[in-house]
Design a protein around this motif. Sequence first.
Motif, mmCIF file in Angstrom:
data_model
loop_
_atom_site.group_PDB
_atom_site.id
_atom_site.type_symbol
_atom_site.label_atom_id
_atom_site.label_comp_id
_atom_site.label_asym_id
_atom_site.label_seq_id
_atom_site.Cartn_x
_atom_site.Cartn_y
_atom_site.Cartn_z
ATOM 1 N N SER A 1 0.812 -1.215 0.000
ATOM 2 C CA SER A 1 0.000 0.000 0.000
ATOM 3 C C SER A 1 0.844 1.264 0.000
ATOM 4 C CB SER A 1 -0.924 0.013 1.225
ATOM 5 O OG SER A 1 -0.155 -0.003 2.419
ATOM 6 N N ALA A 2 2.158 1.118 0.223
ATOM 7 C CA ALA A 2 3.014 2.295 0.328
ATOM 8 C C ALA A 2 4.306 2.111 -0.459
ATOM 9 C CB ALA A 2 3.340 2.597 1.784
ATOM 10 N N HIS A 3 4.784 3.216 -0.987
ATOM 11 C CA HIS A 3 6.112 3.291 -1.594
ATOM 12 C C HIS A 3 7.054 3.855 -0.535
ATOM 13 C CE1 HIS A 3 9.200 4.374 -4.667
ATOM 14 N NE2 HIS A 3 9.417 5.366 -3.829
ATOM 15 N N ILE A 4 8.044 3.047 -0.148
ATOM 16 C CA ILE A 4 9.009 3.472 0.864
ATOM 17 C C ILE A 4 10.186 4.131 0.153
ATOM 18 C CG2 ILE A 4 10.367 2.777 2.858
ATOM 19 C CD1 ILE A 4 7.358 2.224 3.091
ATOM 20 N N SER A 5 10.614 5.274 0.633
ATOM 21 C CA SER A 5 11.669 6.043 -0.040
ATOM 22 C C SER A 5 12.908 5.206 -0.318
ATOM 23 C CB SER A 5 12.056 7.243 0.816
ATOM 24 O OG SER A 5 13.182 7.900 0.263
ATOM 25 N N ILE A 6 13.411 5.318 -1.557
ATOM 26 C CA ILE A 6 14.663 4.641 -1.915
ATOM 27 C C ILE A 6 15.826 5.636 -1.958
ATOM 28 C CG2 ILE A 6 13.580 2.709 -3.116
ATOM 29 C CD1 ILE A 6 15.142 5.395 -5.203
ATOM 30 N N THR A 7 15.535 6.923 -1.805
ATOM 31 C CA THR A 7 16.601 7.927 -1.824
ATOM 32 C C THR A 7 17.078 8.288 -0.424
ATOM 33 O OG1 THR A 7 14.915 9.667 -1.919
ATOM 34 C CG2 THR A 7 15.858 8.930 -4.005
ATOM 35 N N ALA A 8 16.246 8.084 0.579
ATOM 36 C CA ALA A 8 16.642 8.378 1.965
ATOM 37 C C ALA A 8 17.821 7.505 2.364
ATOM 38 C CB ALA A 8 15.467 8.141 2.912
ATOM 39 N N GLY A 9 18.838 8.125 2.946
ATOM 40 C CA GLY A 9 20.033 7.393 3.331
ATOM 41 C C GLY A 9 21.044 7.267 2.227
ATOM 42 N N ASN A 10 20.648 7.633 1.004
ATOM 43 C CA ASN A 10 21.564 7.609 -0.135
ATOM 44 C C ASN A 10 21.885 9.022 -0.613
ATOM 45 O OD1 ASN A 10 21.723 4.713 -0.444
ATOM 46 N ND2 ASN A 10 19.623 4.777 -1.204
ATOM 47 N N SER A 11 20.848 9.794 -0.915
ATOM 48 C CA SER A 11 21.040 11.143 -1.424
ATOM 49 C C SER A 11 20.913 12.212 -0.344
ATOM 50 C CB SER A 11 20.019 11.430 -2.530
ATOM 51 O OG SER A 11 20.205 10.548 -3.619
ATOM 52 N N TYR A 12 20.424 11.836 0.807
ATOM 53 C CA TYR A 12 20.244 12.769 1.923
ATOM 54 C C TYR A 12 20.066 11.935 3.189
ATOM 55 C CZ TYR A 12 15.424 11.549 0.743
ATOM 56 O OH TYR A 12 14.283 10.860 0.447
ATOM 57 N N PRO A 13 20.200 12.537 4.374
ATOM 58 C CA PRO A 13 20.118 11.762 5.618
ATOM 59 C C PRO A 13 18.765 11.083 5.789
ATOM 60 C CG PRO A 13 21.080 13.920 6.024
ATOM 61 C CD PRO A 13 20.568 13.945 4.609
ATOM 62 N N GLU A 14 18.795 9.867 6.286
ATOM 63 C CA GLU A 14 17.564 9.123 6.532
ATOM 64 C C GLU A 14 16.941 9.484 7.876
ATOM 65 O OE1 GLU A 14 15.991 4.515 6.097
ATOM 66 O OE2 GLU A 14 18.126 4.908 6.397
ATOM 67 N N ASP A 15 17.768 9.832 8.846
ATOM 68 C CA ASP A 15 17.268 10.206 10.159
ATOM 69 C C ASP A 15 16.521 11.535 10.059
ATOM 70 O OD1 ASP A 15 17.499 9.933 13.269
ATOM 71 O OD2 ASP A 15 18.065 12.001 12.798
ATOM 72 N N PRO A 16 15.270 11.609 10.539
ATOM 73 C CA PRO A 16 14.483 12.831 10.384
ATOM 74 C C PRO A 16 15.147 14.072 10.985
ATOM 75 C CG PRO A 16 13.070 11.012 11.017
ATOM 76 C CD PRO A 16 14.475 10.509 11.124
ATOM 77 N N ASP A 17 15.767 13.941 12.161
ATOM 78 C CA ASP A 17 16.411 15.100 12.785
ATOM 79 C C ASP A 17 17.610 15.566 11.959
ATOM 80 O OD1 ASP A 17 14.574 15.089 14.863
ATOM 81 O OD2 ASP A 17 15.820 13.804 16.145
ATOM 82 N N GLU A 18 18.414 14.626 11.501
ATOM 83 C CA GLU A 18 19.565 14.981 10.664
ATOM 84 C C GLU A 18 19.102 15.600 9.347
ATOM 85 O OE1 GLU A 18 22.267 11.770 10.049
ATOM 86 O OE2 GLU A 18 22.304 11.199 12.171
ATOM 87 N N LEU A 19 18.032 15.055 8.787
ATOM 88 C CA LEU A 19 17.526 15.574 7.518
ATOM 89 C C LEU A 19 16.991 16.989 7.690
ATOM 90 C CD1 LEU A 19 16.704 15.371 4.576
ATOM 91 C CD2 LEU A 19 14.673 14.078 5.281
ATOM 92 N N ARG A 20 16.263 17.219 8.757
ATOM 93 C CA ARG A 20 15.719 18.559 8.970
ATOM 94 C C ARG A 20 16.846 19.574 9.172
ATOM 95 N NH1 ARG A 20 10.904 20.418 9.362
ATOM 96 N NH2 ARG A 20 9.969 18.324 9.435
ATOM 97 N N LEU B 1 10.349 12.643 6.544
ATOM 98 C CA LEU B 1 9.669 13.751 7.202
ATOM 99 C C LEU B 1 8.157 13.697 7.064
ATOM 100 C CD1 LEU B 1 12.056 16.743 6.380
ATOM 101 C CD2 LEU B 1 12.005 15.276 8.410
ATOM 102 N N GLY B 2 7.634 12.613 6.515
ATOM 103 C CA GLY B 2 6.188 12.505 6.421
ATOM 104 C C GLY B 2 5.733 11.596 5.305
ATOM 105 N N THR B 3 4.442 11.302 5.302
ATOM 106 C CA THR B 3 3.832 10.428 4.306
ATOM 107 C C THR B 3 2.798 11.209 3.514
ATOM 108 O OG1 THR B 3 4.159 8.436 5.646
ATOM 109 C CG2 THR B 3 2.446 8.353 3.952
ATOM 110 N N PHE B 4 2.836 11.032 2.192
ATOM 111 C CA PHE B 4 1.851 11.641 1.305
ATOM 112 C C PHE B 4 0.868 10.559 0.865
ATOM 113 C CE2 PHE B 4 5.495 14.382 1.076
ATOM 114 C CZ PHE B 4 4.972 15.661 0.934
ATOM 115 N N SER B 5 -0.410 10.809 1.087
ATOM 116 C CA SER B 5 -1.438 9.853 0.678
ATOM 117 C C SER B 5 -1.794 10.052 -0.787
ATOM 118 C CB SER B 5 -2.696 10.030 1.533
ATOM 119 O OG SER B 5 -2.413 9.800 2.895
ATOM 120 N N SER B 6 -2.090 8.959 -1.457
ATOM 121 C CA SER B 6 -2.519 9.058 -2.846
ATOM 122 C C SER B 6 -3.971 9.528 -2.907
ATOM 123 C CB SER B 6 -2.390 7.706 -3.552
ATOM 124 O OG SER B 6 -3.215 6.735 -2.923
ATOM 125 N N ASP B 7 -4.286 10.267 -3.965
ATOM 126 C CA ASP B 7 -5.661 10.713 -4.192
ATOM 127 C C ASP B 7 -6.366 9.607 -4.970
ATOM 128 O OD1 ASP B 7 -8.034 11.900 -5.003
ATOM 129 O OD2 ASP B 7 -7.131 13.880 -5.215
#
Length: 420
Positions: free
Chosen positions: A116-135, A221-227
């Motif tokens: 039901s969800a697409h889990i990010s494949i760029t987090a941890g590769n192109s930018y920090p995966e940890d939400p605090d580090e990313l922010r 940093l969050g989840t986007f729901s599909s329309d």
Amino acid sequence: MNKNGTLFSSKTAPIPRVRPEIDIIPIENNGQSYLYFRDSLGYATKNFAVDRQVAPLLSLLDGQHSVEELKPYLGEGVTTDQLLDYIQFLDKHRLLLTPHFQAYARQVEEQYESASAHISITAGNSYPEDPDELRAFLDEAFTGYAPPEIDIDEQSIKALYAPHIDPRVGLESYVKAFSLLQNLRPKRVVILATSHYSGMYPDLYENTPFIVSDKDFELPLGTFSSDTEAIDRMLNHPVEMGLSDNDRAHRIEHSIELHLLFLSYMWDHDVSLVPILVRGFDELFYMENGHLGQQVSHLGSYLREQFGNDENTLFLISGDLAHVGKKFGDDQPASQLFTEVKSFDRMFLTYAEQNNRKALLNLMKEQQDPYRICGFAPLYSFLSSASGLTGTQLTYDLWDERERESAVSFGSVLYTRQSC
């Protein structure tokens, strides 16, 4: 064929070759030389590397020779049992084109398609995966780069064409483009984005240039729901619009989620997605009003009728510009092409600003997309729906990957409603 996916085990059958989509990259680490295996499809074990001394053996794995036939090439004291063990070691990590790999790939694809969800494949590769580090990473970027100085009524903003290049090399361009959306509060975002991987499945996507997903997109940093309602309405007309709802091509695609990265940082309100990947449009270079041209026209008309005058819908168009140099098949280093590439990009962005899809197509047709502009198809699709909008170029930049004699250019254009 071995249908249960067990490891390759024959000494007399040809050894399957290394999978063609895997890049084998020489690296150095702590004074040691290794070969790093990068799998663009994400099936192989992550961060997998072997000693560079096995390079001659890997060159012999061409799908033609058996373990027994390679016996004369083995070093002194190396047995065929040891060679078979090593082949199975490579097969275990899904590096060879074997039934074991194919069974694993089918399982991964089926699991993704049913999820039901697409889990990010760029987090941890192109930018920090940890939400605090990313922010903190994005706080610094949005503080350090000033938005472009343009006089635009925020309420007139309808769309943004922006890159999907790795944020580590394009962060300034991202910030300058997306910062203009910071105060918007749309309820829906329709994203038209380059599909980099649908070509791996030609049978699956025959005659379907547009690939929609109804998955939610999960980022640090969050989840986007599909329309789902909007997507279901679109899927009432799949044939005429060339639309596929098999979202396998979304599994490892970065072009949508890199835009969502910046929205998830800037916005804290609920917003739904209509995520559409767009395949290549080479057919238009030969037949503008053929089957593909009609599909593009139908999709453009539909998007215009459904969302063109909807103040709660924002369009994002995800695409880079030129891809040149030896990594992309040119004989010359990218640096020798910069003058002509920048001239071509300038015309491309000018026609994009003018909302002139006819001129944009003619430019691409002249030399059959000479610089491999991956943003053409999603942008051309959007312009098919964008009557009454005018564009303003925001950014232009070029990533000079000098060590690989290659480069990628990228830019952004903001689209606004014309004043009455």
